[in-house]
Design an enzyme around this catalytic site. Structure first.
Site, PDB file in Angstrom:
ATOM      1  N   ALA A 321       0.848  -1.187   0.000  1.00 48.36           N
ATOM      2  CA  ALA A 321       0.000   0.000   0.000  1.00 48.36           C
ATOM      3  C   ALA A 321       0.884   1.238   0.000  1.00 48.36           C
ATOM      4  CB  ALA A 321      -0.918   0.005   1.225  1.00 48.36           C
ATOM      5  N   GLU A 357      -1.425   2.534   7.089  1.00 51.27           N
ATOM      6  CA  GLU A 357      -1.521   3.617   6.112  1.00 51.27           C
ATOM      7  C   GLU A 357      -2.318   4.800   6.649  1.00 51.27           C
ATOM      8  OE1 GLU A 357       0.429   3.436   3.686  1.00 51.27           O
ATOM      9  OE2 GLU A 357       0.876   1.311   3.932  1.00 51.27           O
ATOM     10  N   HIS A 360      -0.132   6.918   8.756  1.00 51.63           N
ATOM     11  CA  HIS A 360       0.739   7.770   7.941  1.00 51.63           C
ATOM     12  C   HIS A 360       0.086   9.112   7.596  1.00 51.63           C
ATOM     13  CE1 HIS A 360       4.510   5.903   6.984  1.00 51.63           C
ATOM     14  NE2 HIS A 360       3.967   4.790   6.541  1.00 51.63           N
TER      15      HIS A 360
END
Length: 376
Positions: A321, A357, A360
């Site tokens: 990803a 993710e 992030h």
């Protein structure tokens, strides 16, 4: 960016190590450009005495920094290239006749800069190193202060899974991007380093009937009258080039929202994006993404920092990803599943990678390292 295996992790670490050692429009109308996607020798014309003509090693030199991009791309998955224009607003510390930036395997026509005083200056682009350090020779030299660099270019789709690249699903072409760590330079001329974190104003011209996704929501559109539609997107928060995202194709969209909470006053638009015919398999991922995002907001005591969230199932993708701000891309098997048939392992993999993710979006996207030695 999450990786599937230790081999991929090693590849990413090696790429970062190599980075430290490196030398560093629209629709169907193809602009007339010079073929500048090759390495050229430095030429001294119009360069002030004492300026270092050697291509920089590692980071770009100080003295010129971007403060904003206006990027227009014509993206047609049936073609072999994209065309585009970019206006890069820069701040110059001193009189400047040579600007170092990035561009790899691009065809860039002669451009122009506009100084604070309104005077136009000629720009000649050339690629200086194989790994995408490029130069702009400026005639006459730009004065200190702000200036706008204007370039028109053609970028071929990458043959690998980096930069802007094409994939097919059921014989239908799509375009996706992967710009981390050094691949935005394959799509447009730019300052391709994480320390240069600035707003992007993006517009995408696409064939009628297709859908385009980038980091922000569309705020307008217009038909060009030649079978293309231009979508204008809201300006991004300040971003480095590696977090920009582009996807174009006949997508299925699964729309939802993350309800407001005590930290975020408004519902957050949420979409699952899949190739045609696979939308129904996104329902599990979209529903559980909303739950995970709400939990992370409460954990960080900070609202999600972007204006929307798209999660994209990509049929051919090098990493597990990629945390593009507001438009996270995934290997499709992580998002596409029939809940009653999916294994516990697949659901666990989805949850683990999605949580990574989403984290992030705060660590890496909202707060960004200046260089790759601080990668999280």
């Amino acid at each position: 960016m999450a990786f599937q295996s230790i081999e991929n992790l090693w590849a990413r670490s090696l790429c970062a190590l190599q980075l430290c050692c490196m030398t560093f429009a629209v629709g169907g109308l193809l602009p007339a450009v010079a073929a500048c996607g090759h390495v050229v020798e430095a030429s001294p014309h119009s360069i002030a005495a004492g300026v270092n003509l050697a291509a920089p090693m590692g980071r770009l030199p100080e003295g010129v920094k971007p403060v904003g991009y206006t990027l227009a791309l014509a993206v047609d998955p049936s073609k072999d290239y994209v065309t585009g224009t970019v206006k890069i607003d820069v701040q110059l510390d001193s009189p400047t006749a040579l600007i170092w930036l990035h561009g790899q395997d691009l065809q860039v026509g002669e451009g122009y800069a506009v100084a604070d005083n309104g005077k136009r200056h000629r720009l000649v682009y050339s690629q200086a190193t194989e790994d995408g350090v490029a130069r702009l020779d400026v005639t006459p030299a730009l004065p200190p202060g702000q200036a706008a660099l204007n370039l028109r270019f053609v970028a071929p789709y990458s043959t690998g899974l980096a930069g802007l690249y094409r994939v097919e699903a059921s014989a239908v072409p799509y375009v996706f991007s992967q710009f981390e760590p050094l691949f935005a330079r394959r799509a447009f001329p730019c300052f391709d380093e994480p320390r240069f974190k600035v707003p992007f104003q993006v517009s995408l011209s696409i064939p009628d009937g297709l859908t385009a996704v980038t980091n922000t929501q569309p705020v307008g559109e217009r038909s060009t009258g030649n079978g293309y539609t231009t979508l204008i997107f809201a300006a991004t928060n300040p971003l480095p080039t590696y977090l920009l995202a582009v996807a174009v194709g006949p997508f299925d969209l699964v729309t939802a929202e993350v309800p407001r909470n005590s930290l975020r006053a408004h519902p957050l638009p949420l979409r699952g994006v899949a190739v045609a015919g696979r939308g129904p398999q996104m329902q599990f991922a979209v529903g559980h993404t909303a739950v995970l995002l709400d939990a992370l907001e409460r954990y960080f005591l900070s609202p999600y920092p972007f204006d929307k969230l798209d999660v994209l199932a990509v049929p051919d993708f090098a990493a597990s990803a990629m945390e593009n701000a507001g438009a996270i891309t995934f290997r499709d098997w992580l998002l596409l599943m029939a809940p009653q048939k999916a294994s516990v392992a697949q659901k666990h993999a989805f949850q683990s990678v999605m949580a990574h993710e989403l984290s992030h979006q705060w660590f890496g996207n909202w707060v960004t390292m200046a260089w790759w030695d601080d990668l999280w």
